[in-house]
Design a protein around this motif. Structure first.
Motif, PDB file in Angstrom:
ATOM      1  N   THR A 202      57.098  13.727   1.848  1.00 54.38           N
ATOM      2  CA  THR A 202      56.104  12.945   1.382  1.00 54.38           C
ATOM      3  C   THR A 202      55.501  12.479  -0.560  1.00 54.38           C
ATOM      4  O   THR A 202      55.183  11.900  -0.511  1.00 54.38           O
TER       5      THR A 202
ATOM      6  N   GLY B 162      55.093  10.013  -2.223  1.00 54.84           N
ATOM      7  CA  GLY B 162      53.587   9.209  -3.125  1.00 54.84           C
ATOM      8  C   GLY B 162      54.478   9.046  -4.198  1.00 54.84           C
ATOM      9  O   GLY B 162      53.182   8.337  -4.844  1.00 54.84           O
TER      10      GLY B 162
ATOM     11  N   ARG C 210      51.333   1.671   7.958  1.00 53.96           N
ATOM     12  CA  ARG C 210      50.555   2.106   7.614  1.00 53.96           C
ATOM     13  C   ARG C 210      49.494   3.449   7.568  1.00 53.96           C
ATOM     14  O   ARG C 210      48.403   3.567   6.297  1.00 53.96           O
ATOM     15  N   THR C 211      49.340   3.596   8.786  1.00 55.25           N
ATOM     16  CA  THR C 211      48.960   5.227   8.101  1.00 55.25           C
ATOM     17  C   THR C 211      48.793   6.346   7.624  1.00 55.25           C
ATOM     18  O   THR C 211      48.531   6.988   6.756  1.00 55.25           O
ATOM     19  N   VAL C 212      50.454   6.404   7.415  1.00 62.98           N
ATOM     20  CA  VAL C 212      50.926   7.464   6.145  1.00 62.98           C
ATOM     21  C   VAL C 212      50.442   6.364   4.971  1.00 62.98           C
ATOM     22  O   VAL C 212      50.173   7.578   4.163  1.00 62.98           O
TER      23      VAL C 212
ATOM     24  N   TYR D  10      48.355   5.471   4.120  1.00 67.32           N
ATOM     25  CA  TYR D  10      46.577   5.339   3.832  1.00 67.32           C
ATOM     26  C   TYR D  10      46.608   6.958   3.687  1.00 67.32           C
ATOM     27  O   TYR D  10      45.826   6.943   2.932  1.00 67.32           O
ATOM     28  N   ARG D  11      47.212   7.990   3.955  1.00 72.00           N
ATOM     29  CA  ARG D  11      46.994   9.521   3.858  1.00 72.00           C
ATOM     30  C   ARG D  11      47.254   9.248   2.708  1.00 72.00           C
ATOM     31  O   ARG D  11      47.239  10.505   1.549  1.00 72.00           O
ATOM     32  N   LEU D  12      48.825   8.984   1.862  1.00 70.84           N
ATOM     33  CA  LEU D  12      49.170   8.854   0.400  1.00 70.84           C
ATOM     34  C   LEU D  12      48.082   8.454  -0.728  1.00 70.84           C
ATOM     35  O   LEU D  12      47.842   9.151  -1.626  1.00 70.84           O
TER      36      LEU D  12
ATOM     37  N   SER E  54      45.009   8.193  -0.173  1.00 74.10           N
ATOM     38  CA  SER E  54      43.901   8.515  -0.018  1.00 74.10           C
ATOM     39  C   SER E  54      44.278   9.915  -0.324  1.00 74.10           C
ATOM     40  O   SER E  54      42.814  10.659  -1.137  1.00 74.10           O
ATOM     41  N   THR E  55      45.134  10.775  -0.696  1.00 71.99           N
ATOM     42  CA  THR E  55      45.956  12.062  -1.794  1.00 71.99           C
ATOM     43  C   THR E  55      45.365  11.585  -3.138  1.00 71.99           C
ATOM     44  O   THR E  55      45.116  12.468  -3.546  1.00 71.99           O
TER      45      THR E  55
ATOM     46  N   GLN F 271      42.338  11.539  -4.775  1.00 74.38           N
ATOM     47  CA  GLN F 271      41.382  12.426  -4.537  1.00 74.38           C
ATOM     48  C   GLN F 271      41.722  12.942  -6.371  1.00 74.38           C
ATOM     49  O   GLN F 271      40.707  13.413  -7.014  1.00 74.38           O
TER      50      GLN F 271
END
Length: 216
Positions: free
Chosen positions: A8, A12, A39-41, A43-45, A47-48, A51
């Motif tokens: 992960t 990133g 794409r889902t992966v 989106y998570r990356l 979003s983090t 932040q």
């Protein structure tokens, strides 16, 4: 036995690397294609990273490197100065000229560390934080030379010499700092007196190599 790594975190960091190389930004779909992940992966990356202000989204939904990266970069500058200053001090004392470490900041050259010789009657005062275009002055042109070397367009590291491009009568000579990942920089000297490039040039090149070794 290979060291254990975080997939992960690796992804990133790759997101930041890919976005840094895309001045116009990328959509999530484009980023996912370049990373070769779902794409889902992505989106998570994203979003983090958003932040932590490391990624930002513009009005058209395209992703860019965020301003949080500047905070991280600013912490690196004192480290670069601390590692480079002993080399610059030795160079300034050897040649009797003001020595400096200059880094690329976009398309500008930024003076990050400056050391003046202790034994000369006069020398050029060069302020830390001074900026000028990369295509003007020995320090910036040496950084551009480094780009050509990394691209395979130039084979000889050598050095760049200029006269009066930043200050009337001032002579500059600089060599690129090579083989340090993520860093575009040069080591150079500046003087108002005569400059024997054949004698001083190799010393500046050696100093640039010494800085590279200390940073690697």
């Amino acid at each position: 036995m290979p060291a254990e790594t975080s997939q992960t975190l690796d992804r990133g960091l790759r997101v930041l690397d890919v976005l840094a190389a895309a001045p116009g930004g990328l959509t999530v779909t484009e980023l996912a294609a370049r990373l070769e992940v779902n794409r889902t992966v992505v989106y998570r990356l994203v979003s983090t990273l958003e932040q932590h202000a490391l990624v930002r989204k513009d009005g058209k939904g395209r992703l860019h490197v965020g301003l949080g990266v500047l905070h991280l970069a600013s912490a690196v500058q004192p480290v670069l100065r601390d590692l480079a200053v002993p080399v610059l001090r030795a160079l300034a004392e050897q040649v009797g000229c003001t020595a400096h470490l200059t880094v690329a900041d976009g398309e500008e050259a930024l003076a990050l560390a400056v050391v003046e010789p202790s034994w000369t009657d006069f020398h050029v005062s060069y302020r830390v934080g001074s900026r000028h275009p990369l295509h003007q002055g020995a320090a910036g042109k040496a950084i551009l030379l480094g780009r050509e070397i990394r691209a395979g367009a130039a084979a000889d590291p050598g050095y760049v010499q200029t006269v009066g491009e930043l200050q009337a009568g001032a002579r500059g000579l600089a060599a690129p700092v090579l083989d340090v990942d993520g860093l575009e920089a040069s080591v150079g000297i500046v003087t108002l007196g005569d400059l024997d490039a054949e004698e001083v040039g190799p010393r500046v090149v050696a100093a640039a190599s010494a800085v590279a070794r200390r940073l690697s």
